[in-house]
Motif scaffolding. Sequence first.
Motif, short mmCIF file in Angstrom:
data_model
loop_
_atom_site.label_atom_id
_atom_site.label_comp_id
_atom_site.label_asym_id
_atom_site.label_seq_id
_atom_site.Cartn_x
_atom_site.Cartn_y
_atom_site.Cartn_z
N GLN A 88 -42.34 23.28 14.18
CA GLN A 88 -43.56 23.47 15.04
C GLN A 88 -43.36 24.88 15.84
O GLN A 88 -44.23 25.24 16.19
N THR A 89 -42.22 25.45 15.90
CA THR A 89 -41.93 26.81 16.45
C THR A 89 -41.25 27.66 15.56
O THR A 89 -40.56 27.33 14.50
N PRO A 90 -41.41 28.94 15.71
CA PRO A 90 -40.76 30.07 15.04
C PRO A 90 -39.22 29.77 14.69
O PRO A 90 -38.99 30.19 13.75
N LEU A 91 -38.73 29.34 15.87
CA LEU A 91 -37.08 29.84 15.68
C LEU A 91 -36.45 29.08 14.51
O LEU A 91 -35.68 29.77 13.97
N GLN A 92 -36.64 27.76 14.44
CA GLN A 92 -36.03 27.24 13.28
C GLN A 92 -36.55 27.80 11.89
O GLN A 92 -35.50 27.74 11.27
N LEU A 93 -37.66 28.01 11.63
CA LEU A 93 -38.20 28.90 10.62
C LEU A 93 -37.53 30.13 10.49
O LEU A 93 -36.83 30.50 9.21
N HIS A 94 -37.20 30.94 11.50
CA HIS A 94 -36.48 32.23 11.35
C HIS A 94 -34.87 31.88 10.72
O HIS A 94 -34.51 32.49 9.85
N ILE A 95 -34.27 30.74 11.06
CA ILE A 95 -32.93 30.51 11.08
C ILE A 95 -32.59 29.92 9.41
O ILE A 95 -31.97 30.33 8.68
N ASP A 96 -34.04 29.10 9.02
CA ASP A 96 -33.89 28.61 7.80
C ASP A 96 -33.83 29.53 6.82
O ASP A 96 -33.33 29.56 5.74
N ILE A 97 -35.12 30.44 7.12
CA ILE A 97 -35.29 31.64 5.98
C ILE A 97 -34.16 32.37 5.92
O ILE A 97 -33.48 32.81 4.71
N MET A 98 -33.23 32.82 7.03
CA MET A 98 -31.94 33.59 6.72
C MET A 98 -30.98 32.67 6.17
O MET A 98 -30.34 33.31 5.54
N ALA A 99 -30.92 31.48 6.49
CA ALA A 99 -29.94 30.46 5.80
C ALA A 99 -30.12 30.42 4.47
O ALA A 99 -29.37 30.51 3.53
N VAL A 100 -31.34 30.51 3.84
CA VAL A 100 -31.67 30.65 2.47
C VAL A 100 -31.19 32.19 1.71
O VAL A 100 -30.42 32.01 0.92
N PHE A 159 -35.26 40.89 2.17
CA PHE A 159 -36.27 39.87 1.61
C PHE A 159 -36.57 39.21 3.10
O PHE A 159 -37.59 38.25 3.16
N GLY A 160 -36.01 39.32 4.20
CA GLY A 160 -36.27 38.67 5.61
C GLY A 160 -36.66 39.67 6.59
O GLY A 160 -37.47 40.57 6.24
N ARG A 164 -48.22 31.42 11.93
CA ARG A 164 -49.02 32.44 10.71
C ARG A 164 -48.35 33.64 10.86
O ARG A 164 -47.97 34.05 9.90
N ARG A 165 -48.14 34.04 11.97
CA ARG A 165 -47.61 35.40 12.41
C ARG A 165 -46.12 35.41 11.71
O ARG A 165 -45.70 36.50 11.20
N THR A 166 -45.15 34.34 11.99
CA THR A 166 -43.99 34.36 11.81
C THR A 166 -43.89 34.25 10.05
O THR A 166 -43.26 35.03 9.73
N VAL A 167 -44.76 33.47 9.56
CA VAL A 167 -44.87 33.55 7.87
C VAL A 167 -45.14 34.81 7.42
O VAL A 167 -44.44 35.20 6.38
N LYS A 168 -46.16 35.34 8.01
CA LYS A 168 -46.39 36.67 7.50
C LYS A 168 -45.55 37.70 7.47
O LYS A 168 -45.11 38.76 6.69
N LEU A 169 -44.53 37.69 8.70
CA LEU A 169 -43.40 38.47 8.93
C LEU A 169 -42.53 38.50 7.74
O LEU A 169 -41.85 39.45 7.28
N TYR A 170 -42.50 37.22 6.98
CA TYR A 170 -41.78 37.21 5.82
C TYR A 170 -42.31 37.21 4.41
O TYR A 170 -42.12 36.34 3.58
N SER A 171 -43.51 37.94 4.30
CA SER A 171 -44.11 38.10 3.19
C SER A 171 -43.44 38.23 1.68
O SER A 171 -43.62 37.77 0.94
N THR A 172 -42.38 39.18 2.11
CA THR A 172 -41.62 39.47 0.84
C THR A 172 -40.68 38.18 0.39
O THR A 172 -40.43 37.98 -0.56
#
Length: 862
Positions: free
Chosen positions: A148-160, A195-196, A121-129
């Motif tokens: 399941q863990t923040p790392l891949q979410l960080h990577i995929d958001i940056m990939a987008v 945006f990230g 949840r903290r990771t998602v809120k980090l990318y509110s924009t």
Amino acid sequence: MSTESIQFNLKERFAASLPEFYQRRIIFWQDEDREFESTLDELNLPGVNIVKLTGTNNFAVKMLLLHDDLTGNYLIYNPFSYAAPQDDWLRDIELYSEEFRADYYSILMSELNINASPVMRRTVKLYSTFFDNKDRVARLRKIGREYQTPLQLHIDIMAVLAGLSGGSAQDVFIAVLSAGLNEENNAVLNNIKKFGNIEAFWQLVRKYTGYIHEDDKPLGFFASHVLLTALAQTMNPSVLKGLERFISESNRAYCYSIVHEWRNREDSTALWDLCRTVEQELQLPSRFDKQEIETLLTGDIFPSIHEVLLKRFFSEVAEQVVKPELILKTVENRRTSGWIEHFSYYYDCLYFIARMQEFYQSNAAGFHIVEPKAVWKLYAENAYEMDCFYRHFHYAFGCTLKDSNLLLEDKLKHAAEYVEGLYQNWYLKELTSCWTNAISDNLVSLGYVSEIAKQRDFYAHYIRPLAGKNTRAFVIISDALRYEVAAQLCDTLIRTTKGTAKLEAMQAIFPSITKFGMAALLPGRKISVDEDMGVYVEGLPTSSTQDREKVLCAGNPNSVAIQYNDVLNMKRPERRELVSGKEVVYIYHNTIDAIGDKAPTENKVFEACEDAIQEIANILRIVVNDMQGTDIFITADHGFLYTYRPLTEGDKISKSTFTGKVYEVGRRYALTEPSATGEYLLPVQLDPEISGTPLKGYTPQDSTRIKISGGSENYVHGGVSLQELCVPVIAFKNLRTSSKKYVEVSNAELKLLSESRKVSNLLFSLDFFQRQPVGDKVQPCAYTIYMTDDEGVPVSDRQTVIADRTSLNASERVFRVRFNLKAGAYDSKKIYRLVIANDTNVPEEVEFYIDIAFADDFGFDL
């Protein structure tokens, strides 16, 4: 979510059927941000007990649920989050109960398959924009991953944000660096900032590449770090002394993987530009220039390594210092290295310089043979290769001039002067002198060289014996197909067709020009000329295809003659109709002479030779497939002499050297009345070889030209040099698969030679063995070799081995190949596979174990 929506969703949840073995429903409403605390009192849920956790009633609630009331339905409102699971007194009840969230992020996380843990949840809120935009959310959803863990979410958001459809951190780094080193104009980096989360990006960079970002450092520092750390993976550290600030020892494998995979993509232009920028900023070329060749051969990250190697060799060649063994080793090493596509023609030039030098060293004493037959044998079996090397050198040289490298162009041109000297001043001078001395008596008395097969006997020797024997003889005559070009063509046919091919040589008629050579290949014993030097066979003219067909039909009525282009333009039924009922088919091809005989295009004659090889191979396939040809002969009317360097006046002989009537004169021959003389020229007896108007022939004794106006000057024929006089005959026989002599064309096989099946280092080498030498029906083959995990995902770089060695010595067909495993964790108990693949055969897989200790010391705390 409105109160009505919350109440509706909760009523549905409590009204749903209970899972098996459950007698009641307990739902924990998680609301760490207390967004809906005031809504709690407005809820009306009949039959449901609503309990709010206060932080001091946890024990009482636990007692209620586990002891006091074991049948009631409960909604437990929880506005707290816990640093650790053990701090949550109700955790055991939560695990067998249900969870409800009403906030936007909870719904979003559910839709995107993001684990509902506090850290996520903290990771998602980090990318509110980022999540404020439906299109960005849709592109993230399309990736289709579970988080399941923040790392891949960080990577995929940056990939987008980088415009990618998912991928890895490596793909994100490549996208950022591809967008340019000017941060203000770097769209990808600006997207991540806007945006990230730029801090997350630089943490990601540090985790994988070891680069520590500082605000005052330009993006070029990151690029330099990646490239130099990659170079440090394979090159001696001493080369990079003083640049340690750009290198992370523990991240060498990862950075090498970035560069290697980026370079192998279809569009690697941005990487090329990046390498060029970094190598100039850090003055790497001057650093590389101080290294030994052996050291430079261990690195291929920067294009300037190629330039340093090539400049050094070309400079040495220009100074007449040629080291063939070291050059050949370097070319072998470089031909599968990075950026080779930008330098391949330069390395081809270097390769053929080395081969010419090898020939020179083997024959440095010159050619001292007195028997014509022995000189002829030397040329037909060995010495012709020097012409071939020279041709290939100039073909590659010409290709470099079409897209020249400013650092290499002049260096190569100076080296080319050495090639010209070696070819013209030594090879042509020595060999031609030896040959003309050996044959001069024969030419004066006979007009040809005795004991050597004559072009005039071609039809009687090769064609007539086949006529009427349930077969059809096809003859492909390629104008000016030189012997050494035919040798290359013969090798090509052997390796790429179902038939057999044998190369033989015969001496062209003098003068070695088209109208005499074409006539000599026809049936009939008598060749004659009129006063206009028109050529006849048995009294019939021979200047056109139609004329030659009449001569053929005089020798065998079931004959036909046609031009190559006409066959090419025919449809298959027309081709079959053409040869129906025919026993002799002559096909005339003209690519080399058509280019070489014209002054504006003579410098493209070596390109024309390559075209001719492809065209003849193609027409042969047409003859086999569409005309059911079995016996096919490929020959020429004459060869040619070509030298690249502009001629001087000393290379020419004036026409004024002749006294008496001259009927016809070319740059390499003259036809005169019998009483005429030609000073400094070698006389050739033409009676009784040519009847009709009485003639005498003259030709230069070396490679000089007779000075005439018009036409080409460097490309010539008509004389008696081996290059002009040695005419090829390729006897090709197509074989059916049922034939006892049929051998299937196969690739040179490559097998793993190393016995160990365990890898214990990210950087390791393996030996491979080419089982058969290339030759006959074994053709060269390029193999791609790499390591994969048990799911087939590559875990190493891809290396190329070109199995094209011809040596019969098995030890000379061993390849040592260096591999780089990607940085990561490897399971010593899992099976990995070494894949050995080419474009045609089923890939071979060899099982391996990888036992490498891996420590991921740097965390990712966002």
